[in-house]
Each structure stands twice: as C-alpha cells, then as structure tokens.
Motif scaffolding. Sequence first.
Motif, PDB file in Angstrom:
ATOM      1  N   THR A  89       7.263  22.441   2.541  1.00 36.39           N
ATOM      2  CA  THR A  89       6.707  22.340   3.895  1.00 36.39           C
ATOM      3  C   THR A  89       5.706  21.198   4.023  1.00 36.39           C
ATOM      4  OG1 THR A  89       5.078  23.978   3.246  1.00 36.39           O
ATOM      5  CG2 THR A  89       6.998  24.785   4.443  1.00 36.39           C
ATOM      6  N   SER A  90       5.226  20.699   2.911  1.00 38.67           N
ATOM      7  CA  SER A  90       4.275  19.573   2.944  1.00 38.67           C
ATOM      8  C   SER A  90       4.280  18.905   1.572  1.00 38.67           C
ATOM      9  CB  SER A  90       2.862  20.064   3.273  1.00 38.67           C
ATOM     10  OG  SER A  90       2.401  20.908   2.239  1.00 38.67           O
ATOM     11  N   VAL A  91       3.740  17.701   1.541  1.00 34.48           N
ATOM     12  CA  VAL A  91       3.546  17.035   0.250  1.00 34.48           C
ATOM     13  C   VAL A  91       2.550  17.844  -0.574  1.00 34.48           C
ATOM     14  CG1 VAL A  91       2.482  14.989  -0.807  1.00 34.48           C
ATOM     15  CG2 VAL A  91       4.220  14.722   0.970  1.00 34.48           C
ATOM     16  N   SER A  92       1.558  18.407   0.099  1.00 36.20           N
ATOM     17  CA  SER A  92       0.556  19.214  -0.622  1.00 36.20           C
ATOM     18  C   SER A  92       1.232  20.342  -1.391  1.00 36.20           C
ATOM     19  CB  SER A  92      -0.444  19.824   0.360  1.00 36.20           C
ATOM     20  OG  SER A  92      -1.016  18.837   1.160  1.00 36.20           O
ATOM     21  N   GLN A  93       2.165  21.032  -0.721  1.00 33.66           N
ATOM     22  CA  GLN A  93       2.841  22.148  -1.399  1.00 33.66           C
ATOM     23  C   GLN A  93       3.622  21.643  -2.607  1.00 33.66           C
ATOM     24  OE1 GLN A  93       6.029  24.256   0.727  1.00 33.66           O
ATOM     25  NE2 GLN A  93       6.652  24.860  -1.339  1.00 33.66           N
ATOM     26  N   GLU A 101      -4.775   7.050  -3.149  1.00 36.98           N
ATOM     27  CA  GLU A 101      -4.018   8.291  -2.909  1.00 36.98           C
ATOM     28  C   GLU A 101      -4.485   8.946  -1.619  1.00 36.98           C
ATOM     29  OE1 GLU A 101      -1.345   8.946  -4.912  1.00 36.98           O
ATOM     30  OE2 GLU A 101      -2.079   7.021  -5.631  1.00 36.98           O
ATOM     31  N   PHE A 102      -3.548   9.624  -0.969  1.00 32.35           N
ATOM     32  CA  PHE A 102      -3.906  10.417   0.206  1.00 32.35           C
ATOM     33  C   PHE A 102      -4.841  11.540  -0.259  1.00 32.35           C
ATOM     34  CE2 PHE A 102      -3.126  13.329   3.783  1.00 32.35           C
ATOM     35  CZ  PHE A 102      -3.327  12.438   4.820  1.00 32.35           C
ATOM     36  N   PRO A 103      -5.780  11.997   0.591  1.00 27.82           N
ATOM     37  CA  PRO A 103      -6.741  13.016   0.147  1.00 27.82           C
ATOM     38  C   PRO A 103      -6.079  14.197  -0.561  1.00 27.82           C
ATOM     39  CG  PRO A 103      -7.302  12.260   2.347  1.00 27.82           C
ATOM     40  CD  PRO A 103      -6.050  11.541   1.952  1.00 27.82           C
ATOM     41  N   THR A 104      -4.941  14.632  -0.053  1.00 26.04           N
ATOM     42  CA  THR A 104      -4.330  15.825  -0.643  1.00 26.04           C
ATOM     43  C   THR A 104      -4.030  15.638  -2.129  1.00 26.04           C
ATOM     44  OG1 THR A 104      -2.900  17.634   0.021  1.00 26.04           O
ATOM     45  CG2 THR A 104      -1.804  15.525  -0.226  1.00 26.04           C
ATOM     46  N   VAL A 105      -3.564  14.453  -2.511  1.00 26.88           N
ATOM     47  CA  VAL A 105      -3.224  14.210  -3.919  1.00 26.88           C
ATOM     48  C   VAL A 105      -4.497  14.185  -4.764  1.00 26.88           C
ATOM     49  CG1 VAL A 105      -2.209  12.542  -5.534  1.00 26.88           C
ATOM     50  CG2 VAL A 105      -1.074  13.019  -3.344  1.00 26.88           C
ATOM     51  N   CYS A 150       0.509   7.255  -8.142  1.00 26.62           N
ATOM     52  CA  CYS A 150       0.453   5.889  -7.624  1.00 26.62           C
ATOM     53  C   CYS A 150       1.155   5.882  -6.277  1.00 26.62           C
ATOM     54  CB  CYS A 150       1.155   4.960  -8.615  1.00 26.62           C
ATOM     55  SG  CYS A 150       1.349   3.285  -8.012  1.00 26.62           S
ATOM     56  N   THR A 151       0.396   5.950  -5.194  1.00 28.60           N
ATOM     57  CA  THR A 151       1.021   5.989  -3.869  1.00 28.60           C
ATOM     58  C   THR A 151       1.775   4.679  -3.625  1.00 28.60           C
ATOM     59  OG1 THR A 151       0.579   6.614  -1.577  1.00 28.60           O
ATOM     60  CG2 THR A 151      -0.930   5.030  -2.525  1.00 28.60           C
ATOM     61  N   ALA A 152       2.881   4.752  -2.913  1.00 29.56           N
ATOM     62  CA  ALA A 152       3.699   3.548  -2.719  1.00 29.56           C
ATOM     63  C   ALA A 152       3.028   2.566  -1.761  1.00 29.56           C
ATOM     64  CB  ALA A 152       5.082   3.930  -2.204  1.00 29.56           C
ATOM     65  N   SER A 200      -0.594   2.305   0.733  1.00 36.63           N
ATOM     66  CA  SER A 200      -1.853   2.970   1.076  1.00 36.63           C
ATOM     67  C   SER A 200      -1.928   3.286   2.562  1.00 36.63           C
ATOM     68  CB  SER A 200      -3.031   2.072   0.697  1.00 36.63           C
ATOM     69  OG  SER A 200      -4.206   2.526   1.343  1.00 36.63           O
ATOM     70  N   TYR A 201      -2.241   4.529   2.876  1.00 40.67           N
ATOM     71  CA  TYR A 201      -2.415   4.919   4.286  1.00 40.67           C
ATOM     72  C   TYR A 201      -3.684   4.291   4.855  1.00 40.67           C
ATOM     73  CZ  TYR A 201      -6.314   7.995   3.128  1.00 40.67           C
ATOM     74  OH  TYR A 201      -7.536   8.456   2.727  1.00 40.67           O
ATOM     75  N   ARG A 202      -4.570   3.819   3.984  1.00 43.23           N
ATOM     76  CA  ARG A 202      -5.853   3.294   4.440  1.00 43.23           C
ATOM     77  C   ARG A 202      -5.840   1.800   4.692  1.00 43.23           C
ATOM     78  NH1 ARG A 202      -9.845   5.510  -0.027  1.00 43.23           N
ATOM     79  NH2 ARG A 202     -11.237   3.956   0.827  1.00 43.23           N
ATOM     80  N   ALA A 208       5.034   8.985  -7.377  1.00 39.26           N
ATOM     81  CA  ALA A 208       4.783   8.021  -6.297  1.00 39.26           C
ATOM     82  C   ALA A 208       4.824   8.765  -4.965  1.00 39.26           C
ATOM     83  CB  ALA A 208       5.833   6.916  -6.321  1.00 39.26           C
ATOM     84  N   ASP A 209       3.666   9.011  -4.385  1.00 43.37           N
ATOM     85  CA  ASP A 209       3.649   9.600  -3.051  1.00 43.37           C
ATOM     86  C   ASP A 209       4.057   8.489  -2.082  1.00 43.37           C
ATOM     87  OD1 ASP A 209       3.234  10.922  -0.705  1.00 43.37           O
ATOM     88  OD2 ASP A 209       1.050  10.923  -0.834  1.00 43.37           O
ATOM     89  N   SER A 210       5.203   8.659  -1.477  1.00 44.48           N
ATOM     90  CA  SER A 210       5.802   7.573  -0.694  1.00 44.48           C
ATOM     91  C   SER A 210       5.884   7.918   0.788  1.00 44.48           C
ATOM     92  CB  SER A 210       7.195   7.262  -1.251  1.00 44.48           C
ATOM     93  OG  SER A 210       7.087   6.970  -2.624  1.00 44.48           O
ATOM     94  N   TYR A 211       4.957   8.722   1.244  1.00 45.39           N
ATOM     95  CA  TYR A 211       4.977   9.156   2.647  1.00 45.39           C
ATOM     96  C   TYR A 211       4.907   7.962   3.587  1.00 45.39           C
ATOM     97  CZ  TYR A 211       4.712  13.300   5.666  1.00 45.39           C
ATOM     98  OH  TYR A 211       4.998  14.313   6.531  1.00 45.39           O
ATOM     99  N   GLN A 212       4.110   6.941   3.211  1.00 45.03           N
ATOM    100  CA  GLN A 212       3.939   5.778   4.092  1.00 45.03           C
ATOM    101  C   GLN A 212       5.034   4.731   3.886  1.00 45.03           C
ATOM    102  OE1 GLN A 212       1.818   5.352   6.566  1.00 45.03           O
ATOM    103  NE2 GLN A 212       0.692   7.257   6.254  1.00 45.03           N
ATOM    104  N   ALA A 213       6.019   5.075   3.078  1.00 46.50           N
ATOM    105  CA  ALA A 213       7.090   4.106   2.801  1.00 46.50           C
ATOM    106  C   ALA A 213       8.466   4.637   3.208  1.00 46.50           C
ATOM    107  CB  ALA A 213       7.092   3.759   1.310  1.00 46.50           C
ATOM    108  N   VAL A 258       7.074  13.384   8.878  1.00 40.78           N
ATOM    109  CA  VAL A 258       6.213  13.158  10.047  1.00 40.78           C
ATOM    110  C   VAL A 258       6.148  11.687  10.482  1.00 40.78           C
ATOM    111  CG1 VAL A 258       3.841  13.359  10.902  1.00 40.78           C
ATOM    112  CG2 VAL A 258       4.810  15.175   9.522  1.00 40.78           C
ATOM    113  N   LYS A 259       6.327  10.768   9.548  1.00 40.03           N
ATOM    114  CA  LYS A 259       6.030   9.375   9.881  1.00 40.03           C
ATOM    115  C   LYS A 259       7.314   8.569  10.084  1.00 40.03           C
ATOM    116  CE  LYS A 259       1.971  10.580   7.411  1.00 40.03           C
ATOM    117  NZ  LYS A 259       1.095  10.909   8.531  1.00 40.03           N
ATOM    118  N   TYR A 260       7.672   7.740   9.110  1.00 41.29           N
ATOM    119  CA  TYR A 260       8.804   6.828   9.330  1.00 41.29           C
ATOM    120  C   TYR A 260      10.163   7.532   9.231  1.00 41.29           C
ATOM    121  CZ  TYR A 260       5.029   3.483   8.838  1.00 41.29           C
ATOM    122  OH  TYR A 260       3.847   2.790   9.001  1.00 41.29           O
TER     123      TYR A 260
END
Length: 380
Positions: A79-83, A107-111, A154-156, A158-160, A183-188, A209-211
């Motif tokens: 249900t989420s990357v956090s889960q 990394e996103f805060p959750t990671v 290593c996030t793919a 950076s959301y920041r 690799a948290d790739s939510y922003q990719a 949620v994003k791309y």
Amino acid sequence: MSVGEAIRARFPIFEHTTYANSCSQGALSNDVRQAYDEYLAGWNQHGAEWEHWVERAEAARAAFARIVNAEPGEIAVTTSVSQAVSALVSALPLEDGRRRIVISEFEFPTVGQIAHAQELRGAEVVHVRPEADGRIPLERFAEAIDERTALVCCTAISYRSGYRLDVAEVARLARERGALCLADSYQAAGAVPLDVRALGVDLLTAGTVKYLLASAGLAFMFVRTDLHERLLPTQTGWFADEDIFRMDISDYSPAADARRFDAGTPPVPNIYAGLAGMRIVEEAGVEAIDQHVSGLVGRLLAGLDELGATVVTPRGEGEHGPLVCVESTDAEALVAALHDGGVVTSSRDRSVRVSLHLYNVEDDVDRILAGLAENRSLLA
Ligand SMILES: Cc1ncc(COP(=O)(O)O)c(C=O)c1O
C-alpha cells in the motif's frame, strides 16, 4: 505531434491549469477516473468480486514488473513504499557483524526514519552526505559501505533537489562488500527508464502517486529472485502466505517469491487506478516520455539561465530527470504566487520544484517561465 500534445486531452486539469507538480501527485486522467467507476460498477453489480480483484492485483504486479524489467514473481504489491521498506528491514537479521544501514542524505523521510527505527534492534545508521554543489561523489558511498553493512539505500532521484544518483555504481559498491542495495525510485518510475538488471540493484521501490499517474495507496517493491529464500519478513500478513486461501494459523509459511513482502487485503480500488495509470505510461513508452521530458527540461533550464535564476538541481549529463528545483528567497510565497497565475508547482527546502511529465508541452514551460519572471523578486 509531441507526446505531450497527443496525451494532454486525457488530463482535464490542463483545460485551466499549467500543472507542473507530478513530483508530488501525477495529474488525474479520464482513464483513472473511469477505472474507479469500473471498480464501483463491478462491486455494485456483482458484490464481492474477490477472484477478479485478486486477478487485478496480479495484473498490477505484472505491469510494474514490465516497467522495471523484472519478473512478476520479483514484485511485492504493497500500500506504500513505507510498508514495503518496513517489511524488507524486518527480514534483515542485523547481526553477525552486519548491523549497518547506509542511507544517502537524499532518501525520502520514510526510508531514513525506518532505517533509524532499526536502531532499536541494534542497527547503526550511516548518512552519506552531499557536497556543497548538491552532488554525492561515489567516494562518499565507498567510504561508508563496508563489511559491516547490511543495506545501502540510494534513492534514484532526490525529491528535494531533483539530483539523480548513480544507482548502478552504488549497487556495485554494495555488491562488492556483500551488502544489499535498495533504490527507492518513486521520483523516477514512469519518467525515466528503470531496468533492475542494468542497475544491478537487489531491491527497488516505487508507488503510483507520481509519474505512474494514479493515486495514493499502491506501491511496489522489486526483490531479486535469489534473495527470496533468504529474506524472511517478520512484518507480514495473510496475502504474503504461500497459500492465501488455506487460512491456516498454525505456522508462518510465506510465499516462495516476492509476494512474501505483500501484507493484508490488497488495496483494490487503488489497483484499478494504478493499472489505468501504468497503462498510459506503457502506451507512451518510458523511453519516449524520457526523451520528451528531457527536451522540456532543456527549454526550462535555458529560460531559467536567461532569468538569472539559481538552479539547485545538478545539470550535468545523467544528473537529473523530470524535476528541476529553483532557489527562492521565499519558496512558499513563490509557489502561491505561481498558483495565483494558474501554474501549479510545490516547494521543498528553499526551492520551488518544477516537475514535467508526458502531458506537459513547450507552452507549459513558457508559462512557468513567464510566472517566474513576473515574480522575479522571489527568485534567489
Ligand atoms: C522518493 C519517495 N519515496 C517515497 C515516497 C512516499 O512513500 P510512501 O508510499 O510510503 O508514502 C515519496 C513520496 O513523496 C517519494 O517521493
């Protein structure tokens, strides 16, 4: 006709708004709205459509697998990357001298928060910080990863800052030292090509949620096949069991493949939406999206230079994706001022985040630049 012009009509928000905030939430398409309607209609017509709903969850698993070049059996539906990440770390023994979790500062805060939560289990968290220019040289990772490291995050992208990390090289360093690489790739995902084999990662996460153009409540985690047997999540649920329908409470017998990282009842409505969003991405093709967006980002960067704006995102070859961050003296005020002019962006740190996707066109970029020019006093 460009990718943007061809697809735009399916996203009604563009009738009145210049939407450049896909890094926060992808725009709503008619397809996704119809998918929710379809879910409600089926529920209304047939009542509990469990078999069909489980089949939809498997279709979503397969769709995400295609997007990252994996096998469906290597994908967990969550249900989420956090889960997903919580389930993953619950499977790490964090013993035998391997207690370290190395995380990039991006990394996103959750990671980061999940990594630090493992300190309660004896983990040691090491941060890999960027240089003043916003880049993290590989040497920093090389210094941090050693034979004590269990996991490297290593996030793919950076959301920041929009900075694109060299995931393949970080994964290589991790592998050389016997650590796993996530690799948290939510922003990719959905915006730039992701190939788990070429990247050499052990684990990869993203959500819709994003791309990937859908809504909250659906995410995925790639887990490389040869890790399945070894990783036993203690954060689990009945949909992670080897036989969901046996309903047996006498033992823990997780699925043989990455489904062992699933948990409870799948997020059915979000799966309908996620399938519709991922279908749009697959129809357009991630390579074509990437090319289209690169062109728009190039136009944006050139315009920002003309304005004398300070671009926070590193801009070398391969150093960025669809997200460009522009420094502001008051990022929230600038986001609000742009919003008043019909341009939707978001802010992080001291930057305005402008993110472009398949539905954006050159005209959007020009409107964003015009909005920034009008509010020149808020640019750093
Ligand atoms: C890089 C990254 N990871 C994770 C998340 C969200 O994680 P979750 O699905 O746990 O809410 C986001 C959302 O903004 C993100 O940008």
